[in-house]
Design a protein around this motif. Structure first.
Motif, PDB file in Angstrom:
ATOM      1  N   ARG A  42       0.834  -1.206   0.000  1.00  0.00           N
ATOM      2  CA  ARG A  42       0.000   0.000   0.000  1.00  0.00           C
ATOM      3  C   ARG A  42       0.866   1.253   0.000  1.00  0.00           C
ATOM      4  O   ARG A  42       0.486   2.273  -0.574  1.00  0.00           O
ATOM      5  N   LEU A  47      -1.396   4.168  -1.473  1.00  0.00           N
ATOM      6  CA  LEU A  47      -2.693   4.076  -0.797  1.00  0.00           C
ATOM      7  C   LEU A  47      -2.548   4.396   0.684  1.00  0.00           C
ATOM      8  O   LEU A  47      -3.532   4.647   1.366  1.00  0.00           O
ATOM      9  N   ARG A  72       0.070  11.272  -5.711  1.00  0.00           N
ATOM     10  CA  ARG A  72      -1.203  10.577  -5.457  1.00  0.00           C
ATOM     11  C   ARG A  72      -1.287   9.293  -6.290  1.00  0.00           C
ATOM     12  O   ARG A  72      -0.726   9.235  -7.385  1.00  0.00           O
ATOM     13  N   PRO A  73      -2.008   8.279  -5.759  1.00  0.00           N
ATOM     14  CA  PRO A  73      -2.034   6.970  -6.441  1.00  0.00           C
ATOM     15  C   PRO A  73      -2.398   7.076  -7.920  1.00  0.00           C
ATOM     16  O   PRO A  73      -1.789   6.416  -8.746  1.00  0.00           O
ATOM     17  N   TYR A  74      -3.382   7.912  -8.244  1.00  0.00           N
ATOM     18  CA  TYR A  74      -3.857   7.912  -9.630  1.00  0.00           C
ATOM     19  C   TYR A  74      -2.846   8.527 -10.593  1.00  0.00           C
ATOM     20  O   TYR A  74      -2.991   8.405 -11.799  1.00  0.00           O
ATOM     21  N   PHE A  78       0.647   2.792 -11.295  1.00  0.00           N
ATOM     22  CA  PHE A  78       1.012   1.470 -10.817  1.00  0.00           C
ATOM     23  C   PHE A  78      -0.266   0.650 -10.822  1.00  0.00           C
ATOM     24  O   PHE A  78      -1.222   0.996 -10.148  1.00  0.00           O
ATOM     25  N   TYR A  80      -2.678  -2.230  -9.681  1.00  0.00           N
ATOM     26  CA  TYR A  80      -2.781  -2.928  -8.401  1.00  0.00           C
ATOM     27  C   TYR A  80      -3.839  -4.012  -8.539  1.00  0.00           C
ATOM     28  O   TYR A  80      -4.987  -3.728  -8.855  1.00  0.00           O
TER      29      TYR A  80
ATOM     30  N   GLU B 157     -10.977   2.993  -4.153  1.00  0.00           N
ATOM     31  CA  GLU B 157      -9.522   2.860  -4.078  1.00  0.00           C
ATOM     32  C   GLU B 157      -9.004   2.212  -5.364  1.00  0.00           C
ATOM     33  O   GLU B 157      -8.019   2.669  -5.952  1.00  0.00           O
ATOM     34  N   ALA B 159     -10.421   2.197  -8.274  1.00  0.00           N
ATOM     35  CA  ALA B 159     -10.551   3.150  -9.383  1.00  0.00           C
ATOM     36  C   ALA B 159      -9.367   4.118  -9.385  1.00  0.00           C
ATOM     37  O   ALA B 159      -8.844   4.468 -10.435  1.00  0.00           O
ATOM     38  N   GLY B 160      -8.935   4.524  -8.194  1.00  0.00           N
ATOM     39  CA  GLY B 160      -7.789   5.424  -8.091  1.00  0.00           C
ATOM     40  C   GLY B 160      -6.520   4.788  -8.638  1.00  0.00           C
ATOM     41  O   GLY B 160      -5.777   5.423  -9.387  1.00  0.00           O
ATOM     42  N   THR B 161      -6.298   3.506  -8.325  1.00  0.00           N
ATOM     43  CA  THR B 161      -5.080   2.857  -8.818  1.00  0.00           C
ATOM     44  C   THR B 161      -5.139   2.673 -10.331  1.00  0.00           C
ATOM     45  O   THR B 161      -4.117   2.457 -10.968  1.00  0.00           O
ATOM     46  N   LEU B 162      -6.341   2.758 -10.910  1.00  0.00           N
ATOM     47  CA  LEU B 162      -6.456   2.614 -12.361  1.00  0.00           C
ATOM     48  C   LEU B 162      -6.289   3.954 -13.072  1.00  0.00           C
ATOM     49  O   LEU B 162      -6.442   4.040 -14.279  1.00  0.00           O
ATOM     50  N   GLY B 163      -6.019   5.005 -12.303  1.00  0.00           N
ATOM     51  CA  GLY B 163      -5.706   6.287 -12.922  1.00  0.00           C
ATOM     52  C   GLY B 163      -6.826   7.315 -12.854  1.00  0.00           C
ATOM     53  O   GLY B 163      -6.703   8.389 -13.432  1.00  0.00           O
ATOM     54  N   ALA B 164      -7.925   7.000 -12.167  1.00  0.00           N
ATOM     55  CA  ALA B 164      -9.023   7.946 -12.086  1.00  0.00           C
ATOM     56  C   ALA B 164      -8.763   8.951 -10.960  1.00  0.00           C
ATOM     57  O   ALA B 164      -8.505   8.558  -9.825  1.00  0.00           O
ATOM     58  N   SER B 165      -8.838  10.235 -11.277  1.00  0.00           N
ATOM     59  CA  SER B 165      -8.659  11.268 -10.263  1.00  0.00           C
ATOM     60  C   SER B 165      -9.880  11.268  -9.341  1.00  0.00           C
ATOM     61  O   SER B 165     -10.925  10.725  -9.700  1.00  0.00           O
TER      62      SER B 165
END
Lengths: 356, 263
Positions: A42, A47, A72-74, A78, A80, B157, B159-165
């Motif tokens: 994470r 995250l 920020r993650p987005y 990466f 996941y 979460e 969705a965020g890792t897939l690049g969505a702001s």
């Protein structure tokens, strides 16, 4: 590709203090449940923010608490893959797959979509809703979704943990293809020796929030760190190449240096590189060459080391054709056979025990 | 008259059309009392207009406040929660009076809005819509808030890792997953607006054609001798509208449920 990770974080009573560097290929983060594997992942994904830490991928600083940098993650790109698939229930499988593609700056094209769908074997599922899929199918879609977001690095957090053995066996070949075809560095979290032995190029062994060892899977997994491993799963990990496949009997011959092993072929192709995980408890020691035995692998060697292992067990390492094969036997049989270091002996391994 | 070309000379006399109507539908006489007068139609139309405006205009605020209450962590959250729920607990007349004091032409907010934007609420249908929106607001917020709270945040979460702001996550994951609650909230707000009486009549009075909604019209009928038939007609209309809204919400909820669950 070089990924550098450092993280120090207090989580209630648990202290995470880990750092490692991952090179190209699959890096397995391996350890018992609760050893801090997921917390570490994470941090890499962004995250969670550690108290102190650094995450750098090929010179791109994504986290540096010292300089107050946090991407920020987005924005990290990466991919996941979570333990549960986490598919969007309101979208079809097709839309789930396209979701990450939509946001990726390098909008991958149509053929990329088709390639991933083909590789994961999910073409028949495209028009279904996620909750109409089995666990294994869902996880494959989740892997495809992460791949299609054009990630620079793929983080997989025990993607098979929630699945039964059959589903695992169904997905593992896809993961091997992914490793060999996708060309994306992967950090793979697992607590299963078999999975790690099969997939990883490098292993990071986690123990109570700290990195206990980093290195080649053969070394790390075979080392006497049983406290981190499940006893039943501990064993030798040997790398080799498929020499021939006997389709009639469903067996493949795998060459490990000067040694040949017969294993169930399970879709192995001639010339393919394989890693075999030989569980310690499935290896029998014989002082004379046994006859009339069903076991197909009777390997001559010399006793390299004998260690007491607690619980009335002894760990005997046999040097066979340039490989070290470990066997766990009771100290009673070790005494009865009067085993000595340097003595000639045979390691007996059932082919069925090497089922991948 | 019989020798005239029928298509060219329509029968325009009152006598002629009545005869004709009787000939076509002899039973029409018995159901005559069901036909709404022009004034009654106006009240029905106005009610629908006021309720729709109240529902649609309060929706963005409802979603925003519900999101803030479901997800936000800030000082004064319970105060905001209390404030939103106030119209539910206060006597409607009190809410109406407060609106009159603040949004009336001489009230601080009302005067400001009129001077700067030319918006006036007092004794206009817009005022009725405002009163209805405020009365329905707690119901709307509550319903949306519950559905946002029920959303698995792990999906956001992911969705965020897939690049969505965060903005895109809200639009593409949070809102669609909260849709059943949003629709339920809209229906509740609409139903509340259709039935709203106390706050409306206090704030914008009971002016036929401008602020006389269905409920106010029924009330007016009951205050005059012989108004029972009119009250009954409007009551039936109110029942029909409420029932229609209920069925529509059921159908929508089923549609969404089916989309979410089945292949």
């Amino acid at each position: 590709m070089t990924l550098t990770v450092e993280a120090r974080q207090h989580l209630g009573g648990f202290r995470l203090d880990a750092s490692f560097t991952a090179e190209h290929g699959v890096t397995a983060v391996f350890g018992r449940s609760g050893s801090g594997k997921t917390s570490l992942m994470r941090v890499i994904a962004g995250l969670s923010r550690p108290d102190e830490g650094r995450v750098v991928l090929d010179g791109d600083v994504l986290l540096d608490t010292g300089q107050n940098i946090f991407v920020r993650p987005y924005r990290r790109r990466f991919g996941y893959v979570f333990q549960e698939a986490r598919l969007f229930p309101h979208l079809s499988v097709r839309s789930n797959l396209a979701y990450g593609q939509w946001f990726s700056r390098h909008r991958s094209r149509r053929d990329e979509f088709d390639r991933v769908v083909e590789m994961l074997g999910i073409a028949p599922l495209l028009d279904r809703q996620p909750d109409a899929l089995s666990g294994g199918e869902q996880q494959r879609v989740a892997i495809g979704r992460a791949l299609l977001s054009a990630p620079r690095l793929l983080l997989m957090d025990e993607p098979l943990a929630a699945l039964d053995e059959e589903r695992k066996a169904e997905i593992l070949p896809y993961l091997e293809r992914l490793r060999d075809e996708a060309g994306i560095p992967i950090v793979y979290v697992s607590h299963s020796v078999a999975e790690v032995a099969r997939l990883a190029d490098q292993v990071v062994l986690m123990q109570e929030g700290q990195v206990a060892a980093v290195g080649d899977p053969g070394q790390v997994l075979a080392g006497r760190r049983a406290s981190a491993l499940d006893r039943r799963e501990a064993g030798s990990v040997l790398s080799g190449r498929v020499e021939s496949v006997d389709a009639v009997n469903g067996l493949a011959t795998v060459r490990l240096r000067d040694l040949c092993l017969l294993v169930p072929d399970a879709g192995l192709a001639q010339g393919a590189a394989v890693r075999l995980h030989i569980p310690e408890r499935d290896v029998i020691i014989a002082t004379t060459e046994p006859v009339g035995l069903s076991a197909l692998n009777i390997l001559p060697g010399t006793i390299h080391a004998i260690e007491t292992d607690g619980d009335g067990a002894v760990l005997v390492s046999l040097a066979c054709g340039g490989n070290i094969i470990a066997s766990r036997i009771t100290s009673f049989s070790a005494t009865r056979l009067e085993l000595q270091v340097g003595q000639a002996a045979f390691a007996v391994i059932k082919s069925v025990a090497l089922q991948r | 008259m019989a020798f005239c070309t029928p298509s060219y000379y329509p029968e325009t006399t009152a006598e002629g059309s009545r005869h004709r109507a009787a000939a076509i539908a002899p039973q029409g006489m018995a159901l005559d009392w069901l036909a709404l007068s022009e004034e009654e139609w106006t009240a029905v139309r106005l009610s629908l207009k006021v309720a729709s405006a109240a529902m649609i205009c309060s929706l963005p605020f409802g979603i925003f406040i519900a999101y803030v209450l479901a997800r936000g962590r800030f000082w004064g959250k319970s105060l905001l929660n209390g404030l939103v729920h106030l119209p539910l607990i206060l006597p409607p007349v009190v809410t109406g009076f407060l609106l009159l004091v603040s949004f009336g032409r001489r009230g601080p907010i009302g005067a400001f809005l009129y001077e700067w934007f030319g918006i006036s609420f007092s004794f206009r249908w817009t005022g009725a819509a405002l009163a209805c929106a405020i009365m329905g607001f707690p119901l709307m917020v509550r319903s949306i808030r519950l559905s946002i709270e029920a959303i698995d945040r792990k999906l956001e979460e992911a969705a965020g890792t897939l690049g969505a702001s965060p903005g895109w996550v809200f639009v593409s994951v949070t809102l669609p997953l909260a849709l059943p609650g949003i629709i339920a909230g809209m229906i509740l707000s609409f139903a509340k607006a259709m039935g709203e009486f106390g706050a409306t009549i206090t704030f914008v009075s009971n002016i036929p054609g401008e602020t006389q909604t269905l409920s106010a019209a029924i009330y007016t009928f009951t205050q005059v001798p012989g108004g029972d038939a009119g009250a009954m007609r409007l009551t039936l209309v109110a029942i029909a509208i409420s029932f229609g809204a209920l069925l529509a919400s059921e159908a929508l909820a089923q549609m969404i449920g089916r989309r979410g669950r089945q292949p």
